[in-house]
Write an enzyme that holds these catalytic residues in place. Structure first.
Site, PDB file in Angstrom:
ATOM      1  N   ASP A   1      75.533   2.509 -52.963  1.00  0.00           N
ATOM      2  CA  ASP A   1      74.234   2.690 -53.608  1.00  0.00           C
ATOM      3  C   ASP A   1      73.319   1.501 -53.391  1.00  0.00           C
ATOM      4  O   ASP A   1      72.153   1.535 -53.765  1.00  0.00           O
ATOM      5  CB  ASP A   1      74.393   2.988 -55.101  1.00  0.00           C
ATOM      6  CG  ASP A   1      75.072   1.854 -55.855  1.00  0.00           C
ATOM      7  OD1 ASP A   1      75.164   0.741 -55.307  1.00  0.00           O
ATOM      8  OD2 ASP A   1      75.506   2.084 -56.997  1.00  0.00           O
TER       9      ASP A   1
ATOM     10  N   ASP B   1      76.964  -2.359 -55.540  1.00  0.00           N
ATOM     11  CA  ASP B   1      77.846  -2.949 -54.538  1.00  0.00           C
ATOM     12  C   ASP B   1      77.135  -4.023 -53.726  1.00  0.00           C
ATOM     13  O   ASP B   1      77.459  -4.236 -52.554  1.00  0.00           O
ATOM     14  CB  ASP B   1      78.370  -1.849 -53.609  1.00  0.00           C
ATOM     15  CG  ASP B   1      79.239  -0.850 -54.343  1.00  0.00           C
ATOM     16  OD1 ASP B   1      80.157  -1.283 -55.051  1.00  0.00           O
ATOM     17  OD2 ASP B   1      78.986   0.358 -54.224  1.00  0.00           O
TER      18      ASP B   1
ATOM     19  N   ASP C   1      81.737   3.697 -50.391  1.00  0.00           N
ATOM     20  CA  ASP C   1      82.027   3.939 -51.794  1.00  0.00           C
ATOM     21  C   ASP C   1      82.367   5.427 -51.935  1.00  0.00           C
ATOM     22  O   ASP C   1      82.145   6.216 -51.018  1.00  0.00           O
ATOM     23  CB  ASP C   1      80.788   3.576 -52.620  1.00  0.00           C
ATOM     24  CG  ASP C   1      81.082   3.574 -54.111  1.00  0.00           C
ATOM     25  OD1 ASP C   1      82.259   3.443 -54.475  1.00  0.00           O
ATOM     26  OD2 ASP C   1      80.136   3.722 -54.886  1.00  0.00           O
TER      27      ASP C   1
END
Length: 680
Positions: A574, A578, A382
């Site tokens: 995190d 996700d 991410d």
């Protein structure tokens, strides 16, 4: 303040040998040693331990008691060998000589024979104790007294070293993490009072003196304070906290007396969850470890029957067959066959890997993830909070002149107060306090797009340009031409303008990608942020591929495409937002171990200090652990294979058998311990 640790480790449940649990000495010396090695010593009021936190007098005393049976046996054995070979005399013969060797055998042999009988009583015949028992008793039966005692003596010494090694590996992990004091100083009616940490209630105010460790998670009430966070992050660099910020159990107050309001119960603290995670890590076995254990259970009985065959079958084929000679070969074969070097050193190698990772602020939920990470070919990550700091700030406000800029910002700020996204925080910091007098209703969050509400009875849209497209609001700017993260605003169905927000790239992000490339690992960035921002960050860092404007389901599809290329994939994020991508990846790595309890619970690997440079470090630890484990497997199989063949052919004696069993075990153990000493 006493800080006796509450978590204890068992050393008897790891290192399953030949289908049995490895014998762990249970006399007072062993208990004393394990107590000392387990870091169970008392700490001073400041929460610091003496040197490494171990009670060295306990360790030294325990060592003497652990080795005392072997020392006694060694003295008796060497004196008997001296009387047999070097000292001229005529009395050391017959029953006296036999009795002397039996007495030398008992201190090291009796515990093994006892464990063999217990195992047989449980229906588990083919244990290492059974193998060593029949081999040494058989040696006595054919008059090979010195070798019978020597085999059991070296075996006993090897067992002690195995016990020490496993204990040390576990206690090292424990010493790294179990830093909570048992007692805390709380303020009651303004007066300090010492209570048990586990009895402190949420809302209680703790007084923390310089040098003391915090016992529970809380919120800093003092204006500012500086803490050593090494117990949680592996970094000893001071971390400054301001009033209202979260402080966690295990942090050490460095300078002034500080006040902390408790926000979580003792058992719910971040450190408690981390401790539970690491303690449970050894229950998740790596495929290599599981295979070796299954192999040992099949391999051992096969070897026993082969030994019987070596002893008896030559009777039908050898002309000058001698039972004692072939029995001796069979006994040598049995001693060699014990697979302890494999089933002890392999779990120990994984303990070392987990411990080395913990020391660097990386938590593995099991040794299976060490193996998986060692094979990673592609890291997907991410952007926000992973490669960037996740701390946004408003760069510019571009509103059309016909709209009241201050009034629109007030409305945007009020609407964003319903979100916990970092973008909302940036807007709040830019605008200031929320105007609670605004009439606001029908607040709706549209996943991957933004927020919608009625303000003063009129529709307000705040989000990305896809949100405006969805509600057919026309705009006269090209979103792709704006590099920064953009928040589009529409009111009464008209395009108001946009706010640009920027996030800082983490200091070690570029180094992270460079290290991944050195490890031959590809890097891809997936983000819900606008494509121009994602591409800009990717170009700055040297990331191989980058995709922006992705909804959660888009991330899943992209990851599936990567996995379809038969690549082993790790996803870094995190661990909460996700979750679908984490579940799909081979290894889920969570950044922000200090920020979210859910992160610790959902990820396979937790990086506690949010540093992306720990990603390639975790891969390196996984690779090194796997390398050491396979070195041990190769060593054990090669040496045992050679000596097994020599033993069956009568070319190896009991002494070579001892080396093939105990010697290889000790070498493998020392090699496994090496992981704990490595600097990554």
């Amino acid at each position: 303040m006493s800080t006796k640790h509450k978590h204890t480790y068992s050393t008897a449940d790891d290192g399953d040998c030949c289908g049995q649990t490895t014998r762990v000495y249970t006399d007072a010396g062993a208990k004393s040693l394990l107590k000392g090695a387990g870091g169970n010593g008392k700490h001073d009021h400041a929460g610091h331990s003496d040197d490494d936190g171990h009670d060295h007098s306990n360790v030294e005393g325990g060592m003497v008691k652990l080795f005392s049976p072997a020392i006694l046996s060694f003295i008796l054995l060497m004196s008997a060998i001296a009387l047999d070979n070097w000292i001229a005399q005529d009395w050391f013969t017959g029953w006296l000589r036999t009795l002397w060797y039996i007495v030398a055998y008992i201190p090291v042999g009796f515990p093994v024979i006892k464990d063999a009988l217990v195992s047989v009583g449980k229906g588990e015949v083919f244990s290492e104790f059974f193998l060593m028992g029949i081999a040494t008793i058989g040696a006595f039966a054919i008059g090979e007294y010195p070798e019978g005692v020597a085999v059991m003596l070296f075996y006993a010494v090897g067992e002690v070293f195995q016990t020490l090694a496993v204990s040390r590996a576990k206690s090292n992990i424990k010493a790294l993490l179990d830093q909570r004091p048992d007692e805390v100083t709380v303020l009651v009616d303004g007066q300090p009072r010492i209570i048990k940490a586990e009895t402190a209630q949420i809302g209680t105010v703790i007084q923390l003196k310089p040098g003391e460790k915090l016992g529970l998670d809380g919120e800093l009430l003092s204006e500012k304070a500086s803490f050593n966070t090494a117990a949680l992050t592996g970094e000893s660099k001071p971390d400054s906290k301001a009033k209202g910020e979260a402080v966690l159990a295990g942090m050490i107050n460095l300078n002034t007396v500080s006040l902390v309001r408790v926000t979580a119960a003792y058992t719910d603290s971040k450190l408690s969850k981390i401790l539970e995670l690491v303690q449970n890590a050894t229950t998740q076995k790596a495929p290599t470890e599981l295979f070796i254990r299954k192999f040992a259970k099949v391999y051992t009985p096969i070897v026993v029957f082969l030994a019987i065959g070596i002893c008896l079958l030559p009777y039908f084929f050898v002309q000058d067959y001698s039972f004692s000679e072939w029995l001796y070969r069979a006994l040598v074969f049995l001693v060699i066959s014990c697979p302890c070097a494999l089933v002890i050193s392999i779990p120990l190698g994984y303990f070392g890997g987990i411990g080395a990772a913990s020391r660097n602020g990386i938590l593995f939920k099991g040794s299976n993830f060490l193996d998986a990470l060692a094979n990673i070919q592609h890291v997907v990550m991410d952007k926000t909070g992973t490669m960037t700091e996740g701390v946004f700030s408003v760069q510019d406000v571009n509103f059309k002149p016909e709209f009241d800029k201050e009034e629109i910002l007030k409305m945007v700020n009020a609407l964003e107060s319903n979100s916990t996204h970092p973008v909302a925080t940036a807007i709040h910091q830019h605008v200031g306090a929320v105007d609670n007098t605004l009439e606001m209703g029908n607040v709706e969050e549209i996943a991957g797009h933004g927020l919608r509400a009625l303000v003063k009875g009129k529709e307000l849209l705040v989000g990305n340009f896809k949100l405006l497209d969805r509600f057919q609001v026309k705009y006269d700017v090209d979103p792709a031409s704006i590099v920064y993260t953009t928040i589009a605003v529409a009111y009464e169905g008209k395009f108001v303008g946009y706010i640009t927000i920027a996030d800082r790239i983490k200091a070690d992000a570029k180094y992270t990608i460079e290290q991944l490339h050195k490890l031959q690992v590809k890097a891809t960035m997936l983000s819900g942020d606008k494509s121009t921002v994602v591409r800009y960050v990717a170009e700055q860092l040297g990331i191989d591929q980058a995709y922006g404007d992705l909804l959660p389901e888009d991330k899943v599809n992209r990851l599936k495409e990567i996995k379809a290329r038969n690549m082993t994939v790790a996803f870094v994020g995190d661990g909460v937002n996700d979750a679908p991508v984490v579940a799909l990846s081979d290894v889920g790595i969570a950044m922000g171990g200090l920020g979210s309890d859910a992160t610790i619970e959902t990820a396979d690997v937790v990086i506690q200090d949010d540093k992306p440079s720990k990603i390639p470090l975790a891969i390196q630890i996984g690779k090194q652990t796997k390398r050491v484990v396979w070195q041990n497997i190769t060593l054990a199989f090669v040496v045992k294979g050679i000596v097994l063949i020599l033993g069956a052919g009568g070319l190896a004696t009991m002494w070579e058998a001892v080396f093939a069993d105990v010697g290889v075990s000790l070498i493998a153990i020392l090699n496994a311990i090496r992981i704990q000493k490595m600097k990554f």
